[in-house]
Design a protein around this motif. Structure first.
Motif, PDB file in Angstrom:
ATOM      1  N   ASN A   1      15.231  32.215  20.122  1.00 35.52           N
ATOM      2  CA  ASN A   1      15.466  32.319  18.695  1.00 35.52           C
ATOM      3  C   ASN A   1      16.207  31.092  18.163  1.00 35.52           C
ATOM      4  O   ASN A   1      15.952  30.668  17.046  1.00 35.52           O
ATOM      5  CB  ASN A   1      16.218  33.603  18.370  1.00 35.52           C
TER       6      ASN A   1
ATOM      7  N   PHE B   1      12.245  36.682  17.683  1.00 34.48           N
ATOM      8  CA  PHE B   1      11.656  37.167  18.925  1.00 34.48           C
ATOM      9  C   PHE B   1      12.612  38.172  19.550  1.00 34.48           C
ATOM     10  O   PHE B   1      13.805  37.922  19.641  1.00 34.48           O
ATOM     11  CB  PHE B   1      11.419  36.016  19.898  1.00 34.48           C
TER      12      PHE B   1
ATOM     13  N   GLY C   1       6.152  39.355  23.480  1.00 31.62           N
ATOM     14  CA  GLY C   1       5.693  39.473  22.099  1.00 31.62           C
ATOM     15  C   GLY C   1       5.045  40.804  21.779  1.00 31.62           C
ATOM     16  O   GLY C   1       4.276  40.913  20.830  1.00 31.62           O
TER      17      GLY C   1
ATOM     18  N   ASN D   1       9.236  41.922  16.841  1.00 30.83           N
ATOM     19  CA  ASN D   1       8.934  40.489  16.865  1.00 30.83           C
ATOM     20  C   ASN D   1       8.254  40.178  15.536  1.00 30.83           C
ATOM     21  O   ASN D   1       7.281  40.830  15.171  1.00 30.83           O
ATOM     22  CB  ASN D   1       7.939  40.156  17.990  1.00 30.83           C
TER      23      ASN D   1
END
Length: 139
Positions: free
Chosen positions: A1, A14, A19, A24
């Motif tokens: 981040n 994130f 993901g 996210n």
């Protein structure tokens, strides 16, 4: 981040490395910043994601029989990028393609978020841009 923020990805967060989690978040603008950064500073990552052979210190190629899920069948000039799929985000893609226009090679970024079929959306975008701007696959 912290790296995302340093790249100017102000609307990205994130929460897991894969993901997959629904918290996210990102935007097309932020993903374009990431693709641009990768192309200019970490192009080996794009080569890896495209399935291109990348020189390593290892002599065995244990992954050579793997399928590259980042490619979209029927679209040429794939440079690299990342696709994704989750319940909350549906199908996503942040991909670069090399094309030719007026004899000059160019790189196009395609970012698709929240679509039921990333392959269909990307194929339609690729075709539309090709017809509208006389874009050809690279030679």
């Amino acid at each position: 981040n912290q790296k995302a923020h340093a790249l100017g990805m102000k609307e990205t967060r994130f929460t897991d490395a894969a993901g997959v989690r629904s918290d996210n978040v990102s935007t097309p603008r932020d993903l374009l910043r990431l693709l641009t950064y990768l192309q200019e500073n970490r192009s080996f990552i794009l080569r890896l994601s495209s399935g291109a052979s990348v020189e390593t210190a290892y002599t065995e190629h244990i992954f050579e029989d793997m399928t590259n899920f980042n490619e979209i069948p029927g679209l040429t000039g794939f440079v690299g990028g990342k696709i994704g799929k989750s319940t909350s985000a549906r199908e996503t893609a942040a991909l670069l393609f090399r094309v030719e226009r007026d004899g000059e090679e160019r790189t196009l970024a395609f970012i698709v978020l929240g679509t039921p079929s990333r392959a269909q959306a990307l194929t339609e975008l690729y075709r539309y841009i090709g017809e509208r701007y006389d874009i050809q696959p690279p030679r």
